[in-house]
Write a protein that holds these residues in place. Structure first.
Motif: not given
Ligand SMILES: [Zn+2]
Length: 477
Positions: A4-15, A49-59
């Motif tokens: 399972h690899t659906d979350v791209p590595a190296g991007r900011p993550v916002l919970l 919080l503001t999501a930075p460019e390219g962030a993966v947002e997780i609800d």
């Protein structure tokens, strides 16, 4: 594709929008708060919080966000034998691993167990795990253990041990020392190195040589201490008197010890790794948190081994609360008193499962809490399909008594998403399954069917029923 690899590595993550248990100095609980992870660090904690460019947002709404949990004592190599010893006592464990079958484990068997244990840990939100690795009969076994710990994206401590030899033997060997130096040079904040051995209480104190090696190498020592029938006060006294105890010393179980030993541990700054499920069922002694609290000794939690128990700290928190409270009630009742207010709260076991572990490992500056600048080891508990996931009124109580590993939705280690939407990311579970199957097959074949079955199902202890005066068996006559 099995991985399972659906979350791209190296991007900011916002919970986004979870109940955040920060476990910071004041144990702030932030309702509907966001946690931003950038690189390997926690970049911001707050609302809106503001999501930075390219962030993966997780609800994370409807969920609980807590620091990654830390297990300070787990024999990961034994996980390939998951559940085999469910009905064991400590005696049967010693016979099976120390005397009879432990020597049959090859390097690839240690690797298989470690891979499975490591995957099991991160799956359950245990982001740091001490591999109390006392099956390292050769350096090849140790290389195999390290290989596994470097394969699975968690944070680990290899605590090197070898139950087939005295610690004064293996620790002074050229092989071990060369391996240790390589390992210490290669250590980073994903894989640290310690020594693991027990001190039997032999008045000659042969373990002194192993303590001296640890001092020479500059690494901590973890020991099983206060284990009924195995290790006792003498081991603590001799190590303390020889000046080997300090704040890096982790004592596992510490269940059958005198007040004097607890004083020595407290004075040296060491901590205790409590494995309540283990102490309750294997027989090391009564789970000691009630005594440790009285002596002001720092506590962390552990699961010991999946040969009996599941490697998740929800079970550890739950059983620790139960054992501590059970003891408090029992002692009060013996005095004819009633406990009306409990001493140990759910909040405290959550602290032990997170920050307590960080302190025990000397990592409190960067692990164990959700604070800006700390390493991003973060767990989201959320399970929309579970009727147990709401309402969340008392978040600590929810984590300790309601949640379980199936509720672990997302896990980050070092800023990397290693579990997402209840599935491990970047872990090849089918490959691990194949390796574990080969280990099981090897052990079963080596032991033979009879010994295999006998090991799993020890003789049942005789129990006798007390006479009941209300059952008059002769009445009809
Ligand atoms: Zn143990």
């Amino acid at each position: 594709m099995s991985v399972h690899t659906d979350v791209p590595a190296g991007r900011p993550v916002l919970l986004r929008g979870g109940t955040v248990l920060t476990m910071d100095g004041t144990h702030q609980v932030l309702p509907a708060a966001d946690v931003l992870v950038e690189g390997d660090r926690i970049a911001a904690v707050g609302t809106g919080l503001t999501a930075p460019e390219g962030a993966v947002e997780i609800d994370a709404s409807g969920g609980v966000v807590l620091p990654g949990m830390i297990d300070t004592h787990r024999h990961m190599w034994q996980t390939a034998m998951r559940g085999y010893g469910a009905d064991w006592t400590l005696t049967q464990y010693f016979v099976w691993y120390y005397l009879e079958s432990g020597r049959h484990f090859r390097p690839q068997d240690v690797r298989a167990g470690n891979l499975l244990a490591a995957a099991e840990a991160i799956d359950a939100g245990v982001t740091t795990c001490v591999d109390w690795s006392h099956g390292l009969q050769t350096v090849e076994h140790a290389e195999a253990a390290v290989d596994a710990l470097r394969t699975i994206p968690g944070r680990f401590v290899l605590a090197y041990g070898n139950l087939q030899q005295g610690p004064w033997e293996w620790s002074t060997s050229a092989d071990f020392q060369a391996f240790a130096r390589r390992q210490i040079d290669a250590a980073d904040d994903r894989l640290a190195f310690q020594m693991a051995f027990d001190v039997t209480g032999d008045p000659a104190f042969p373990e002194k040589a192993a303590y001296e090696v640890a001092r020479e190498l500059g690494i901590p020592v973890t020991t099983h201490a206060g284990v009924w029938g195995a290790t006792n006060d003498d081991g603590i006294r001799m190590a303390h008197e020889a000046g080997f105890l300090d704040e890096t010393s982790v004592f596992v179980h510490a269940a059958t010890l005198s007040t004097d030993s607890y004083h020595r541990i407290a004075a040296s700054g060491g901590s205790v790794s409590v494995a309540t499920e283990s102490e309750q069922s294997a027989g090391q002694g009564y789970p000691p948190t009630w005594a440790l609290r009285a002596h002001g000794i720092p506590v962390s939690l552990s699961m010991d081994t999946s040969v009996w128990w599941s490697g998740d700290l929800f079970s550890a928190m739950r059983s620790t609360l139960g054992a501590d409270r059970s003891r408090e009630h029992l002692e009060a009742h013996a005095r004819g008193e009633t406990i009306t207010h409990l001493s140990l709260r759910a909040e405290q076991v959550v602290e032990w499962a997170t920050r307590g572990g960080a302190r025990a490992l000397g990592r409190d500056a960067d692990l164990g809490s959700i604070e800006v600048g700390k390493k991003a080891d973060v767990v989201l508990l959320k399970n929309e399909h579970s009727p147990v996931s709401f309402p969340i009124l008392n978040p600590y109580g929810h984590v300790a008594f309601q949640a379980q590993r199936g509720d672990v939705h997302t896990v980050l280690v070092d800023g990397q998403v290693v579990k997402h939407e209840h599935r491990l990311v970047g872990v090849d579970l089918p490959a691990i399954r194949r390796e574990v199957a080969q280990t099981v097959e090897h052990l079963q074949r080596t032991l033979g069917d009879e010994a295999w079955a006998k090991g799993m199902y020890p003789d049942r202890a005789k129990t006798s029923q007390v006479d009941n005066p209300y059952q008059y068996s002769d009445y009809r006559h």
